[in-house]
Structures are given as structure tokens and as C-alpha cells.
Write a protein that holds these residues in place. Structure first.
Motif, mmCIF file in Angstrom:
data_model
loop_
_atom_site.group_PDB
_atom_site.id
_atom_site.type_symbol
_atom_site.label_atom_id
_atom_site.label_comp_id
_atom_site.label_asym_id
_atom_site.label_seq_id
_atom_site.Cartn_x
_atom_site.Cartn_y
_atom_site.Cartn_z
ATOM 1 N N LEU A 5 -40.472 -33.860 -47.003
ATOM 2 C CA LEU A 5 -41.375 -34.928 -46.587
ATOM 3 C C LEU A 5 -40.765 -35.771 -45.465
ATOM 4 O O LEU A 5 -41.473 -36.171 -44.538
ATOM 5 N N ARG A 47 -41.180 -33.910 -42.327
ATOM 6 C CA ARG A 47 -42.567 -33.935 -41.853
ATOM 7 C C ARG A 47 -42.939 -35.280 -41.231
ATOM 8 O O ARG A 47 -43.483 -35.342 -40.131
ATOM 9 N N TYR A 48 -42.649 -36.370 -41.946
ATOM 10 C CA TYR A 48 -43.176 -37.667 -41.523
ATOM 11 C C TYR A 48 -42.197 -38.537 -40.743
ATOM 12 O O TYR A 48 -42.618 -39.335 -39.920
ATOM 13 N N ARG A 53 -40.573 -35.671 -37.750
ATOM 14 C CA ARG A 53 -41.586 -34.888 -37.035
ATOM 15 C C ARG A 53 -41.179 -33.433 -36.814
ATOM 16 O O ARG A 53 -41.406 -32.851 -35.765
ATOM 17 N N ARG A 73 -42.169 -30.364 -38.317
ATOM 18 C CA ARG A 73 -43.172 -29.732 -39.187
ATOM 19 C C ARG A 73 -42.704 -28.369 -39.709
ATOM 20 O O ARG A 73 -42.888 -28.053 -40.874
ATOM 21 N N ASP A 123 -46.472 -36.202 -51.497
ATOM 22 C CA ASP A 123 -46.837 -36.184 -50.087
ATOM 23 C C ASP A 123 -47.747 -37.369 -49.749
ATOM 24 O O ASP A 123 -47.535 -38.062 -48.747
ATOM 25 N N HIS A 128 -46.502 -40.212 -47.216
ATOM 26 C CA HIS A 128 -47.288 -40.375 -46.004
ATOM 27 C C HIS A 128 -47.764 -41.825 -45.867
ATOM 28 O O HIS A 128 -47.697 -42.422 -44.783
ATOM 29 N N HIS A 129 -48.236 -42.401 -46.946
ATOM 30 C CA HIS A 129 -48.713 -43.786 -46.934
ATOM 31 C C HIS A 129 -47.567 -44.767 -46.686
ATOM 32 O O HIS A 129 -47.668 -45.652 -45.848
ATOM 33 N N ALA A 180 -45.382 -43.305 -43.122
ATOM 34 C CA ALA A 180 -46.013 -42.812 -41.898
ATOM 35 C C ALA A 180 -47.388 -43.420 -41.657
ATOM 36 O O ALA A 180 -48.167 -42.881 -40.870
ATOM 37 N N GLY A 216 -50.048 -43.515 -43.422
ATOM 38 C CA GLY A 216 -51.195 -42.754 -43.910
ATOM 39 C C GLY A 216 -52.086 -43.601 -44.799
ATOM 40 O O GLY A 216 -51.739 -44.730 -45.164
#
Length: 184
Positions: A24, A27-28, A31, A33, A90, A94-95, A98, A100
Motif C-alpha cells: 500500500l 501504491r499510494y 507511486r 504501482r 486499501d 488510501h483515505h 492519499a 481518497g
């Protein structure tokens, strides 16, 4: 090897959260991926390692005990709830890190919450079924009922978990919480 089984279970649990966090973060935060995907896809390999260790231990002459039962329970949880746990983490990561959207919440009440609880209970029942498949598969591989009976008894006793988990969907069905309407 029984103590090794416990160490492998602990290692797999720690490895799960480490791979998840790194995946994670990749990903966030970083960056990356492709790296994130590779890390998250490698999570099920931990289950393969644990399953192989249990099979090797039992085929090597070990008597089934609580450690093997714990390995079966861990594998069953991972098979049934692993993807859901990844999605849960996730959404929160994300929240939090990042920007989200807020993670989804279960319905507050009414029949929507009852349905939510029944689906969750169904997944618990499926995990119990997976535990049976794993235990019976291990017993078949070992082919010595005297050594595998404790494992079968342990899985048989886990039906209590399924029955206790039934309390929530039944209670939300019989006594649904009222959902407060939003006034404009």
C-alpha cells in the motif's frame, strides 16, 4: 517441527501485514504501482509456505495438535477473508495517506444491516468449510487416522465459532435498528 509450525504461522502473519503495508505504501506514497502489485500478489505465497510446512510436518510423523489446527484456521481465514482484508486496508490507507474517499461503512440498521450481517456470517461458514477441506486433505495425505484425529476434532469443535457468529445476523433480523432519516 511443531515449534517450527508456530514460528511459521507467526512469520506468515507478520509477513502478511508487512507485505500489505509495503504494497500500500508503494501504491499510494511512493507511486510505484508495479511494485505494489507485485508485493500484494505475493501475499498468498505465505499461505503456500504455511500449507507446505504443515504437510511436511505431518508427513514427517508429527502428531496433529493445536498448532496444526491453528495453521488450518489461519489458512481458511486467509483463503476466505484475505481479499476482503486487503480491500479493507486499501480503502483505509488510501483515505488516510492519499486523500481518497472515506472507506465504506456497514449499513447503520434496518434490513440492509441484517443482509450485511447474513453475508458476513455466510463467509464465516464458508471459512469453516474451507477449514474442513484443509483438515480432511491433510488427514488424507498423512493417511494415519490415529495421528490426524486430534486435528479433525479441533476443526469439528470450531463449529462453536460459526454458531456464535450467528447471533449477529439473527439479532439484526429479529430486532433491526431503526435507520434515522436524513431531513433536508
Amino acid at each position: 517441527m511443531n515449534n517450527v509450525i508456530v514460528a511459521i504461522i507467526i512469520g506468515c502473519e507478520i509477513g502478511f501485514w508487512v507485505l500489505l503495508a509495503l504494497g500500500l505504501a508503494s501504491r499510494y506514497l511512493w507511486r510505484r504501482r508495479r511494485l505494489s502489485t507485485a508485493l500484494l500478489i505475493s501475499v498468498p505465497l505465505l499461505d503456500v509456505i504455511l500449507l507446505a510446512a504443515a504437510v511436511i510436518d505431518m508427513r514427517g510423523g508429527a502428531m496433529a495438535d493445536g498448532r496444526h489446527g491453528l495453521a488450518v484456521a489461519y489458512l481458511a481465514y486467509s483463503v476466505v477473508f484475505g481479499h476482503r482484508t486487503l480491500r479493507w486496508a486499501d480503502a483505509r490507507f488510501h483515505h488516510r495517506f492519499a486523500g481518497g474517499p472515506p472507506p465504506p461503512r456497514p449499513p447503520a440498521g434496518g434490513m440492509a444491516r441484517a443482509r450485511y450481517e447474513w453475508v458476513l456470517w455466510l463467509w464465516i461458514a464458508v471459512a469453516y468449510g474451507v477449514a474442513w477441506v484443509l483438515a480432511l486433505g491433510l488427514a488424507w495425505l498423512v493417511d494415519d487416522p490415529a495421528r490426524t484425529e486430534p486435528l479433525i476434532a479441533l476443526v469439528r469443535g470450531a463449529d462453536v465459532v460459526v454458531l456464535i457468529a450467528l447471533i449477529w445476523p439473527v439479532s439484526y433480523t429479529l430486532w433491526p435498528r431503526k435507520v434515522e432519516s436524513v431531513s433536508s
